[in-house]
Design an enzyme around this catalytic site. Structure first.
Site, PDB file in Angstrom:
ATOM      1  N   CYS A 105       1.187  20.307 -17.663  1.00 12.99           N
ATOM      2  CA  CYS A 105       1.517  19.449 -18.813  1.00 12.99           C
ATOM      3  C   CYS A 105       1.576  20.317 -20.071  1.00 12.99           C
ATOM      4  CB  CYS A 105       0.405  18.409 -18.927  1.00 12.99           C
ATOM      5  SG  CYS A 105       0.480  17.365 -20.384  1.00 12.99           S
ATOM      6  N   GLU A 149       1.289  -3.449  17.274  1.00 14.33           N
ATOM      7  CA  GLU A 149       0.077  -3.495  18.129  1.00 14.33           C
ATOM      8  C   GLU A 149      -1.008  -4.293  17.423  1.00 14.33           C
ATOM      9  OE1 GLU A 149      -0.722   0.673  18.506  1.00 14.33           O
ATOM     10  OE2 GLU A 149      -1.600   0.826  16.506  1.00 14.33           O
ATOM     11  N   CYS A 185      -4.681  14.805 -19.916  1.00 15.97           N
ATOM     12  CA  CYS A 185      -4.381  13.800 -20.980  1.00 15.97           C
ATOM     13  C   CYS A 185      -3.774  12.530 -20.394  1.00 15.97           C
ATOM     14  CB  CYS A 185      -3.434  14.424 -22.001  1.00 15.97           C
ATOM     15  SG  CYS A 185      -1.753  14.669 -21.367  1.00 15.97           S
ATOM     16  N   GLN A 191       0.852  -1.199   0.000  1.00 15.72           N
ATOM     17  CA  GLN A 191       0.000   0.000   0.000  1.00 15.72           C
ATOM     18  C   GLN A 191       0.885   1.246   0.000  1.00 15.72           C
ATOM     19  OE1 GLN A 191      -3.532  -0.635   2.977  1.00 15.72           O
ATOM     20  NE2 GLN A 191      -1.775  -1.814   3.677  1.00 15.72           N
ATOM     21  N   ASN A 192       2.178   1.025   0.199  1.00 12.36           N
ATOM     22  CA  ASN A 192       3.101   2.151   0.324  1.00 12.36           C
ATOM     23  C   ASN A 192       3.434   2.751  -1.032  1.00 12.36           C
ATOM     24  OD1 ASN A 192       3.083   1.522   3.005  1.00 12.36           O
ATOM     25  ND2 ASN A 192       5.043   0.435   2.988  1.00 12.36           N
ATOM     26  N   HIS A 213      -1.467   1.508  -4.202  1.00  6.25           N
ATOM     27  CA  HIS A 213      -1.855   2.917  -4.054  1.00  6.25           C
ATOM     28  C   HIS A 213      -0.930   3.855  -4.810  1.00  6.25           C
ATOM     29  CE1 HIS A 213      -4.098   1.763  -0.093  1.00  6.25           C
ATOM     30  NE2 HIS A 213      -4.755   1.419  -1.183  1.00  6.25           N
ATOM     31  N   ALA A 236       8.878  -4.611  12.598  1.00  4.78           N
ATOM     32  CA  ALA A 236       9.089  -5.434  11.400  1.00  4.78           C
ATOM     33  C   ALA A 236      10.577  -5.639  11.131  1.00  4.78           C
ATOM     34  CB  ALA A 236       8.431  -4.763  10.203  1.00  4.78           C
ATOM     35  N   ASP A 246       6.338   4.617  -1.344  1.00  5.14           N
ATOM     36  CA  ASP A 246       7.683   5.164  -1.093  1.00  5.14           C
ATOM     37  C   ASP A 246       8.806   4.473  -1.861  1.00  5.14           C
ATOM     38  OD1 ASP A 246       7.621   3.535   2.195  1.00  5.14           O
ATOM     39  OD2 ASP A 246       8.198   2.725   0.238  1.00  5.14           O
ATOM     40  N   SER A 277      -2.481  -1.062   9.367  1.00  8.05           N
ATOM     41  CA  SER A 277      -3.637  -1.022  10.287  1.00  8.05           C
ATOM     42  C   SER A 277      -4.814  -1.765   9.655  1.00  8.05           C
ATOM     43  CB  SER A 277      -4.032   0.437  10.543  1.00  8.05           C
ATOM     44  OG  SER A 277      -4.296   1.078   9.295  1.00  8.05           O
TER      45      SER A 277
HETATM   46  C1  BV8 Z   1     -11.851   2.895  -3.449  1.00  7.34           C
HETATM   47  C2  BV8 Z   1      -2.876   7.868  -0.768  1.00  7.34           C
HETATM   48  C3  BV8 Z   1     -13.490   2.345  -5.054  1.00  7.34           C
HETATM   49  C4  BV8 Z   1      -1.503   7.861  -1.138  1.00  7.34           C
HETATM   50  C5  BV8 Z   1      -4.207   6.358   0.499  1.00  7.34           C
HETATM   51  C6  BV8 Z   1     -16.163   2.812   4.613  1.00  7.34           C
HETATM   52  C7  BV8 Z   1     -15.828   1.493   4.871  1.00  7.34           C
HETATM   53  C8  BV8 Z   1     -14.897   0.833   4.082  1.00  7.34           C
HETATM   54  C9  BV8 Z   1     -14.278   1.490   3.011  1.00  7.34           C
HETATM   55  C10 BV8 Z   1     -14.612   2.789   2.774  1.00  7.34           C
HETATM   56  C11 BV8 Z   1     -15.549   3.464   3.548  1.00  7.34           C
HETATM   57  N1  BV8 Z   1     -15.650   4.721   3.074  1.00  7.34           N
HETATM   58  C12 BV8 Z   1     -14.808   4.868   2.005  1.00  7.34           C
HETATM   59  C13 BV8 Z   1     -14.207   3.690   1.816  1.00  7.34           C
HETATM   60  C14 BV8 Z   1     -13.238   3.386   0.780  1.00  7.34           C
HETATM   61  C15 BV8 Z   1     -11.872   3.951   1.172  1.00  7.34           C
HETATM   62  C16 BV8 Z   1     -11.432   3.427   2.517  1.00  7.34           C
HETATM   63  O1  BV8 Z   1     -11.028   2.282   2.635  1.00  7.34           O
HETATM   64  N2  BV8 Z   1     -11.525   4.294   3.543  1.00  7.34           N
HETATM   65  C17 BV8 Z   1     -11.152   3.837   4.873  1.00  7.34           C
HETATM   66  C18 BV8 Z   1     -10.176   4.835   5.486  1.00  7.34           C
HETATM   67  C19 BV8 Z   1     -12.435   3.717   5.699  1.00  7.34           C
HETATM   68  N3  BV8 Z   1     -10.996   3.442   0.143  1.00  7.34           N
HETATM   69  C20 BV8 Z   1     -10.834   4.152  -0.981  1.00  7.34           C
HETATM   70  O2  BV8 Z   1     -11.305   5.238  -1.203  1.00  7.34           O
HETATM   71  C21 BV8 Z   1      -9.983   3.440  -2.035  1.00  7.34           C
HETATM   72  N4  BV8 Z   1     -10.664   3.480  -3.301  1.00  7.34           N
HETATM   73  O3  BV8 Z   1     -12.485   2.392  -2.562  1.00  7.34           O
HETATM   74  O4  BV8 Z   1     -12.245   2.937  -4.761  1.00  7.34           O
HETATM   75  C22 BV8 Z   1     -14.419   3.482  -5.193  1.00  7.34           C
HETATM   76  C23 BV8 Z   1     -14.237   4.351  -6.257  1.00  7.34           C
HETATM   77  C24 BV8 Z   1     -15.143   5.380  -6.434  1.00  7.34           C
HETATM   78  C25 BV8 Z   1     -16.211   5.554  -5.527  1.00  7.34           C
HETATM   79  C26 BV8 Z   1     -16.346   4.686  -4.439  1.00  7.34           C
HETATM   80  C27 BV8 Z   1     -15.460   3.652  -4.259  1.00  7.34           C
HETATM   81  C28 BV8 Z   1      -8.651   4.163  -2.210  1.00  7.34           C
HETATM   82  C29 BV8 Z   1      -7.815   3.930  -0.989  1.00  7.34           C
HETATM   83  C30 BV8 Z   1      -6.421   4.541  -1.199  1.00  7.34           C
HETATM   84  C31 BV8 Z   1      -6.367   5.821  -0.434  1.00  7.34           C
HETATM   85  N5  BV8 Z   1      -5.022   6.352  -0.510  1.00  7.34           N
HETATM   86  N6  BV8 Z   1      -3.097   7.045   0.425  1.00  7.34           N
HETATM   87  C32 BV8 Z   1      -0.754   8.620  -0.105  1.00  7.34           C
HETATM   88  O5  BV8 Z   1      -0.973   9.845   0.045  1.00  7.34           O
HETATM   89  O6  BV8 Z   1       0.046   7.955   0.534  1.00  7.34           O
HETATM   90  S1  BV8 Z   1      -4.571   5.495   1.917  1.00  7.34           S
HETATM   91  C33 BV8 Z   1      -3.321   5.473   3.038  1.00  7.34           C
HETATM   92  O7  BV8 Z   1      -3.710   4.447   3.990  1.00  7.34           O
HETATM   93  C34 BV8 Z   1      -1.983   5.006   2.496  1.00  7.34           C
HETATM   94  O8  BV8 Z   1      -1.991   4.649   1.145  1.00  7.34           O
HETATM   95  C35 BV8 Z   1      -1.686   3.756   3.316  1.00  7.34           C
HETATM   96  O9  BV8 Z   1      -0.979   2.868   2.593  1.00  7.34           O
HETATM   97  C36 BV8 Z   1      -3.054   3.269   3.592  1.00  7.34           C
HETATM   98  C37 BV8 Z   1      -3.159   2.244   4.668  1.00  7.34           C
HETATM   99  O10 BV8 Z   1      -2.532   2.746   5.842  1.00  7.34           O
HETATM  100  P1  BV8 Z   1      -1.342   1.841   6.476  1.00  7.34           P
HETATM  101  O11 BV8 Z   1      -0.324   1.607   5.429  1.00  7.34           O
HETATM  102  O12 BV8 Z   1      -1.940   0.650   7.128  1.00  7.34           O
HETATM  103  O13 BV8 Z   1      -0.722   2.841   7.533  1.00  7.34           O
HETATM  104  P2  BV8 Z   1      -1.284   3.170   8.998  1.00  7.34           P
HETATM  105  O14 BV8 Z   1      -0.555   4.369   9.481  1.00  7.34           O
HETATM  106  O15 BV8 Z   1      -2.775   3.161   8.985  1.00  7.34           O
HETATM  107  O16 BV8 Z   1      -0.842   1.912   9.878  1.00  7.34           O
HETATM  108  C38 BV8 Z   1       0.530   1.656  10.107  1.00  7.34           C
HETATM  109  C39 BV8 Z   1       0.597   0.361  10.890  1.00  7.34           C
HETATM  110  O17 BV8 Z   1       1.962   0.010  11.087  1.00  7.34           O
HETATM  111  C40 BV8 Z   1      -0.042   0.456  12.271  1.00  7.34           C
HETATM  112  O18 BV8 Z   1      -0.838  -0.700  12.486  1.00  7.34           O
HETATM  113  C41 BV8 Z   1       1.168   0.442  13.226  1.00  7.34           C
HETATM  114  O19 BV8 Z   1       0.872  -0.219  14.443  1.00  7.34           O
HETATM  115  C42 BV8 Z   1       2.166  -0.361  12.432  1.00  7.34           C
HETATM  116  N7  BV8 Z   1       3.574  -0.077  12.714  1.00  7.34           N
HETATM  117  C43 BV8 Z   1       4.152   1.118  12.997  1.00  7.34           C
HETATM  118  N8  BV8 Z   1       5.490   0.950  13.124  1.00  7.34           N
HETATM  119  C44 BV8 Z   1       5.753  -0.363  12.902  1.00  7.34           C
HETATM  120  C45 BV8 Z   1       4.536  -1.028  12.645  1.00  7.34           C
HETATM  121  N9  BV8 Z   1       4.461  -2.353  12.385  1.00  7.34           N
HETATM  122  C46 BV8 Z   1       5.625  -3.051  12.386  1.00  7.34           C
HETATM  123  N10 BV8 Z   1       6.831  -2.480  12.605  1.00  7.34           N
HETATM  124  C47 BV8 Z   1       6.935  -1.158  12.883  1.00  7.34           C
HETATM  125  N11 BV8 Z   1       8.141  -0.620  13.113  1.00  7.34           N
HETATM  126 ZN    ZN Z   2      -1.679  16.705 -20.465  1.00  3.95          ZN
END
Ligand code: BV8
Ligand code: ZN
Length: 247
Positions: free
Chosen positions: A147, A214, A130, A101-102, A119, A230, A104, A188
């Protein structure tokens, strides 16, 4: 020190196809803030304010300011032991697939070959008009880069409410269906449809292994949960595997 289950090592020894489904947590030890953690990116900014198309049209300068801030951090970051272990495991298993999902690029920089970026990628950009890719240095001297067709250029990441790139999601889905062992690392698991791949893998009979600092939404649905960083847990699992694989 976390004990690694012998049965997991046995599962790895019989595995042909391994998938690593990763989130922001796997890059946090590389100095890249996660989204929802205490120090998370979303604490300062709200996704609806930045990571969506309407926010970009309303205020492209602000959205570019945020992504350029993150691009700088990503450029300075290095892959950590977790990324490097995943890349190294490619030399020990028939098939290792990263479904991330990253945005980076750290898995690619660590040496992973088979990667599906659900993502998008923060180093990619395209024209909203375009759809032409503009992945070279962008010119911000006039504010928001444009563009040659006159359209605004946007970051090549998937925003909320946007469909995931079909080929990337399909690739991730097929990998999840084929996986013998499916690692869920540093996510998460709240964003869909990405998080749904955990259930796809489970329904297809994969052994699900969660590595997180967690509990998460999926912790009750996995076969193994290792609580820790990790960058520490993954190398430990691989070391145990190599020890037993030779015995
Ligand atoms: C879509 C952009 C179809 C790029 C991101 C209600 C219910 C269910 C779904 C939805 C809903 N309402 C809306 C939706 C859909 C929505 C969604 O899921 N929303 C959620 C928040 C409720 N999804 C969408 O919109 C997706 N598209 O559904 O399309 C559609 C189309 C048209 C009309 C309708 C539907 C698009 C989703 C993509 C969004 N873009 N980012 C950017 O700017 O980066 S999301 C963002 O969250 C990032 O991409 C990231 O990858 C993603 C997930 O987060 P995580 O990677 O899990 O990161 P997080 O911080 O949350 O967690 C980190 C974890 O690591 C923690 O658990 C922590 O404990 C752990 N950790 C920390 N340190 C360590 C560790 N673990 C191990 N070692 C460590 N050292
Ligand atoms: Zn263009």
């Amino acid at each position: 020190m976390t004990q690694i289950d012998k049965s997991l090592i046995d599962a790895l020894r019989n595995a042909e196809s391994i998938v690593f489904f990763t989130g922001a947590g796997i890059s946090s030890e590389s100095g890249i803030a996660t989204f929802r953690g205490k120090e998370g990116l979303w604490n300062k900014f709200k996704p609806e304010e930045l990571a969506n198309f309407d926010a970009f049209i309303r205020n492209p300068e602000l959205v570019w300011e945020w992504y350029n801030y993150r691009r700088k951090i990503v450029h300075e970051a290095q892959p950590n032991a977790a990324h490097l272990t995943i890349a190294e495991m490619q030399n020990h298993f028939k098939e290792v697939t990263v479904v991330t999902q990253n945005v980076d690029n750290l898995h690619r920089r660590a040496g992973s070959k088979k990667i599906f970026e659900l993502h998008g990628n923060i180093e990619k950009n395209f024209c909203i008009n375009c759809k032409k890719f503009h992945n070279k240095e962008l010119d911000f001297s006039n504010g928001v880069p444009e563009c040659d067709c006159g359209g605004l250029i946007r970051p090549g990441v998937v925003w909320f409410g946007e469909y995931l790139p079909e080929d990337q999601f399909r690739g991730g889905e097929l990998a999840a269906m084929k996986a013998d062992v499916f690692f869920v690392v540093g996510t998460s698991a709240v964003v869909y449809p990405a998080a749904g791949l955990v259930y796809t893998a489970r329904a297809s009979g994969a052994t699900i292994v969660e590595i997180n600092i967690e509990e998460t939404e999926i912790s009750s649905s996995v076969n193994y949960s290792y609580f820790g960083k990790a960058g520490e847990i993954l190398p430990r699992i691989f070391e145990e595997y190599k020890l037993r694989a030779d015995s």
